[in-house]
Design a protein around this motif. Structure first.
Motif, PDB file in Angstrom:
ATOM      1  N   GLY A 106      40.427 -33.529  55.029  1.00 16.65           N
ATOM      2  CA  GLY A 106      40.212 -34.384  53.861  1.00 16.65           C
ATOM      3  C   GLY A 106      41.117 -34.035  52.693  1.00 16.65           C
ATOM      4  N   ILE A 107      42.357 -33.640  52.997  1.00 15.54           N
ATOM      5  CA  ILE A 107      43.306 -33.269  51.942  1.00 15.54           C
ATOM      6  C   ILE A 107      44.570 -34.123  52.056  1.00 15.54           C
ATOM      7  N   PRO A 108      45.364 -34.205  50.969  1.00 12.96           N
ATOM      8  CA  PRO A 108      46.544 -35.077  50.953  1.00 12.96           C
ATOM      9  C   PRO A 108      47.587 -34.766  52.017  1.00 12.96           C
ATOM     10  N   LEU A 109      48.314 -35.815  52.387  1.00  8.33           N
ATOM     11  CA  LEU A 109      49.403 -35.760  53.357  1.00  8.33           C
ATOM     12  C   LEU A 109      50.702 -36.024  52.605  1.00  8.33           C
ATOM     13  N   ILE A 110      51.736 -35.202  52.847  1.00  9.38           N
ATOM     14  CA  ILE A 110      52.998 -35.349  52.126  1.00  9.38           C
ATOM     15  C   ILE A 110      54.163 -35.354  53.098  1.00  9.38           C
ATOM     16  N   GLY A 111      54.872 -36.470  53.180  1.00 14.99           N
ATOM     17  CA  GLY A 111      56.060 -36.573  54.017  1.00 14.99           C
ATOM     18  C   GLY A 111      57.288 -36.115  53.245  1.00 14.99           C
ATOM     19  N   VAL A 112      58.165 -35.363  53.903  1.00 13.53           N
ATOM     20  CA  VAL A 112      59.339 -34.789  53.239  1.00 13.53           C
ATOM     21  C   VAL A 112      60.618 -35.150  53.987  1.00 13.53           C
ATOM     22  N   HIS A 113      61.638 -35.534  53.228  1.00 11.65           N
ATOM     23  CA  HIS A 113      62.954 -35.806  53.804  1.00 11.65           C
ATOM     24  C   HIS A 113      63.614 -34.481  54.178  1.00 11.65           C
ATOM     25  N   HIS A 114      64.020 -34.373  55.432  1.00 12.78           N
ATOM     26  CA  HIS A 114      64.564 -33.116  55.960  1.00 12.78           C
ATOM     27  C   HIS A 114      65.739 -32.590  55.144  1.00 12.78           C
ATOM     28  N   MET A 115      66.698 -33.450  54.810  1.00 16.38           N
ATOM     29  CA  MET A 115      67.894 -33.004  54.108  1.00 16.38           C
ATOM     30  C   MET A 115      67.601 -32.641  52.654  1.00 16.38           C
ATOM     31  N   GLN A 116      66.650 -33.336  52.028  1.00 16.70           N
ATOM     32  CA  GLN A 116      66.226 -32.932  50.686  1.00 16.70           C
ATOM     33  C   GLN A 116      65.629 -31.525  50.729  1.00 16.70           C
ATOM     34  N   GLY A 117      64.894 -31.251  51.805  1.00 14.10           N
ATOM     35  CA  GLY A 117      64.302 -29.932  51.964  1.00 14.10           C
ATOM     36  C   GLY A 117      65.353 -28.833  51.981  1.00 14.10           C
ATOM     37  N   HIS A 118      66.467 -29.078  52.672  1.00 11.23           N
ATOM     38  CA  HIS A 118      67.535 -28.077  52.730  1.00 11.23           C
ATOM     39  C   HIS A 118      68.051 -27.733  51.332  1.00 11.23           C
ATOM     40  N   LEU A 119      68.169 -28.733  50.471  1.00  7.51           N
ATOM     41  CA  LEU A 119      68.675 -28.482  49.126  1.00  7.51           C
ATOM     42  C   LEU A 119      67.615 -27.873  48.217  1.00  7.51           C
ATOM     43  N   LEU A 120      66.367 -28.298  48.394  1.00 10.72           N
ATOM     44  CA  LEU A 120      65.304 -27.777  47.543  1.00 10.72           C
ATOM     45  C   LEU A 120      64.860 -26.372  47.956  1.00 10.72           C
ATOM     46  N   ALA A 121      65.359 -25.878  49.090  1.00 16.41           N
ATOM     47  CA  ALA A 121      65.053 -24.497  49.495  1.00 16.41           C
ATOM     48  C   ALA A 121      65.509 -23.505  48.435  1.00 16.41           C
ATOM     49  N   HIS A 122      66.470 -23.912  47.606  1.00 14.32           N
ATOM     50  CA  HIS A 122      66.950 -23.050  46.533  1.00 14.32           C
ATOM     51  C   HIS A 122      65.879 -22.779  45.478  1.00 14.32           C
ATOM     52  N   PHE A 123      64.808 -23.583  45.481  1.00 12.14           N
ATOM     53  CA  PHE A 123      63.774 -23.449  44.456  1.00 12.14           C
ATOM     54  C   PHE A 123      62.566 -22.647  44.938  1.00 12.14           C
ATOM     55  N   VAL A 124      62.638 -22.110  46.153  1.00  9.58           N
ATOM     56  CA  VAL A 124      61.618 -21.156  46.586  1.00  9.58           C
ATOM     57  C   VAL A 124      61.768 -19.909  45.724  1.00  9.58           C
ATOM     58  N   ASP A 125      60.669 -19.365  45.279  1.00 12.79           N
ATOM     59  CA  ASP A 125      60.709 -18.192  44.410  1.00 12.79           C
ATOM     60  C   ASP A 125      61.056 -16.945  45.224  1.00 12.79           C
ATOM     61  N   THR A 126      62.331 -16.575  45.193  1.00 16.65           N
ATOM     62  CA  THR A 126      62.794 -15.362  45.873  1.00 16.65           C
ATOM     63  C   THR A 126      63.309 -14.332  44.868  1.00 16.65           C
ATOM     64  N   GLY A 127      63.281 -14.708  43.594  1.00 12.49           N
ATOM     65  CA  GLY A 127      63.827 -13.837  42.568  1.00 12.49           C
ATOM     66  C   GLY A 127      65.292 -14.105  42.284  1.00 12.49           C
ATOM     67  N   ALA A 128      65.917 -14.953  43.109  1.00 12.90           N
ATOM     68  CA  ALA A 128      67.333 -15.281  42.930  1.00 12.90           C
ATOM     69  C   ALA A 128      67.491 -16.402  41.898  1.00 12.90           C
ATOM     70  N   PRO A 129      68.660 -16.501  41.244  1.00  9.11           N
ATOM     71  CA  PRO A 129      68.906 -17.599  40.297  1.00  9.11           C
ATOM     72  C   PRO A 129      68.786 -18.948  40.993  1.00  9.11           C
ATOM     73  N   GLN A 130      68.295 -19.935  40.272  1.00 12.48           N
ATOM     74  CA  GLN A 130      68.126 -21.280  40.826  1.00 12.48           C
ATOM     75  C   GLN A 130      69.023 -22.261  40.077  1.00 12.48           C
ATOM     76  N   PRO A 131      69.530 -23.275  40.784  1.00 16.28           N
ATOM     77  CA  PRO A 131      70.411 -24.246  40.110  1.00 16.28           C
ATOM     78  C   PRO A 131      69.656 -25.078  39.085  1.00 16.28           C
ATOM     79  N   GLU A 132      70.370 -25.492  38.054  1.00 17.97           N
ATOM     80  CA  GLU A 132      69.812 -26.396  37.054  1.00 17.97           C
ATOM     81  C   GLU A 132      70.335 -27.798  37.324  1.00 17.97           C
ATOM     82  N   PHE A 133      69.528 -28.806  36.995  1.00 19.10           N
ATOM     83  CA  PHE A 133      69.940 -30.192  37.205  1.00 19.10           C
ATOM     84  C   PHE A 133      70.891 -30.628  36.090  1.00 19.10           C
ATOM     85  N   PRO A 134      71.877 -31.489  36.409  1.00 21.46           N
ATOM     86  CA  PRO A 134      72.242 -31.934  37.761  1.00 21.46           C
ATOM     87  C   PRO A 134      73.174 -30.922  38.434  1.00 21.46           C
ATOM     88  N   PHE A 135      73.168 -30.945  39.757  1.00 22.58           N
ATOM     89  CA  PHE A 135      74.116 -30.116  40.501  1.00 22.58           C
ATOM     90  C   PHE A 135      74.580 -30.875  41.735  1.00 22.58           C
TER      91      PHE A 135
END
Length: 338
Positions: A106-135
């Motif tokens: 009974g919880i939400p379903l979220i579909g994700v575009h595969h290629m967007q996922g590859h680019l947004l992987a940079h925003f996982v909190d790993t302690g590394a610098p993250q890009p600022e928009f736009p890039f």
């Protein structure tokens, strides 16, 4: 007030890896991947075999991801899945499982575009610098080569793409011509590090604008090897390191020629790469060298380069914050556009 922790279980099944990750907001608690060695004997992914393997892998992979994360399924706030692009049979396994789990909890379903996922992987909190928009995002894999203007988390515009084959396929097919195993990309990279990148010259195909073309390059490698092995049957064995270095050097040259053009034409000097080919050592070194030219460069950790569910989870997290949910009528789309 403490920030609410949002637990998202994400499933990635676009090709031949069955992956599941659990995220707590933008932090990865677990990231499990089950590969499929059955394709190695065929020199490439066999779609029917891939979908069957996903069916047998998905339950144990999801169970292990929850176990490694240290939470139960009842604590989840949403289920994310790859909606496309990819192999239809493989996508259907992940989509069907995600829908069933979402409905049962009974919880939400979220579909994700595969290629967007590859680019947004940079925003996982790993302690590394993250890009600022736009890039400028560069997606490079076995099936895609794209230049993407990333304006926001889910506001992306493809400004350049391959007109035929992807750079990953150029690596793999070149490796197959040389008699290397599958996937050949990492093997070419390994041999290239011991060879002379200027030993042999290969052509740089022309393509309009910011687009790419790699089919002519593969043909050039094939004709070159056929010609040289007719003169000397042991040519590949004698010159393997130099051949691989020359192939890799040329492919990187083709790739960066358009990235440089995109930076110049947009005035945006922030560049982030993603996708399986972003694991290539030559590409990483070339991108890092651009920092001397004033570029801001972002390279994902190795675990987020190949297909994985953490990248699907982080993309879903930002969709969750915007309340962008999907209904059970949502269907997988093997050729979905970004």
């Amino acid at each position: 007030m403490d920030q609410q922790i949002i637990y998202i279980l994400a499933i990635e099944s676009s090709c031949d890896d069955t992956a599941c990750a659990v995220l707590a907001n933008d932090r990865v608690l677990s990231n499990v991947i089950a590969g499929q060695k059955v394709h190695e004997q065929y020199g490439g992914v066999v779609p029917e075999l891939a979908s069957r393997a996903h069916q047998s892998h998905i339950v144990p992979v999801v169970d292990l991801a929850l176990e490694n994360a240290g939470i139960t399924k009842e604590q989840l706030h949403a289920i994310a899945f790859t909606i496309g692009p990819g192999l239809m049979g493989s996508l259907l396994v992940g989509t069907s499982f995600a829908k069933s789990l979402s409905l049962s909890l009974g919880i939400p379903l979220i579909g994700v575009h595969h290629m967007q996922g590859h680019l947004l992987a940079h925003f996982v909190d790993t302690g590394a610098p993250q890009p600022e928009f736009p890039f400028i995002g560069v997606t490079i894999s076995g099936g895609h080569t794209q230049l993407v203007l990333v304006k926001a988390y889910h506001d992306m515009e493809v400004i350049g793409t391959t007109q035929d084959d992807a750079i990953g396929e150029a690596f793999d097919k070149s490796g197959k011509i040389l008699g290397l195993g599958y996937p050949a990309g990492p093997l070419i990279d390994k041999h290239a590090q011991k060879g002379n990148p200027h030993a042999f010259e290969f052509p740089v195909p022309k393509a309009p604008g910011l687009n790419y073309s790699f089919s002519g390059f593969k043909t050039a490698v094939l004709y070159f090897i056929q010609r040289e092995t007719q003169k000397d049957p042991a040519f590949i064995e004698k010159h393997l390191d130099d051949i691989c270095a020359s192939i890799q050097y040329t492919l990187i040259k083709i790739l960066f020629k358009k990235i440089e053009k995109a930076v110049k034409s947009t005035g945006i000097n922030s560049v982030a790469i993603g996708g399986g080919v972003s694991a290539n050592s030559g590409i990483r070194k070339k991108l890092e060298s651009k920092q001397e030219k004033g570029w801001k460069t972002f390279i994902p950790p190795f675990e987020f380069t190949t297909d994985n569910a953490a990248m699907i989870g982080i993309s879903a997290y930002f969709k969750y914050l915007d309340r962008e949910f999907d209904g059970l009528e949502t269907t997988a789309s093997p050729r979905i556009q970004m």
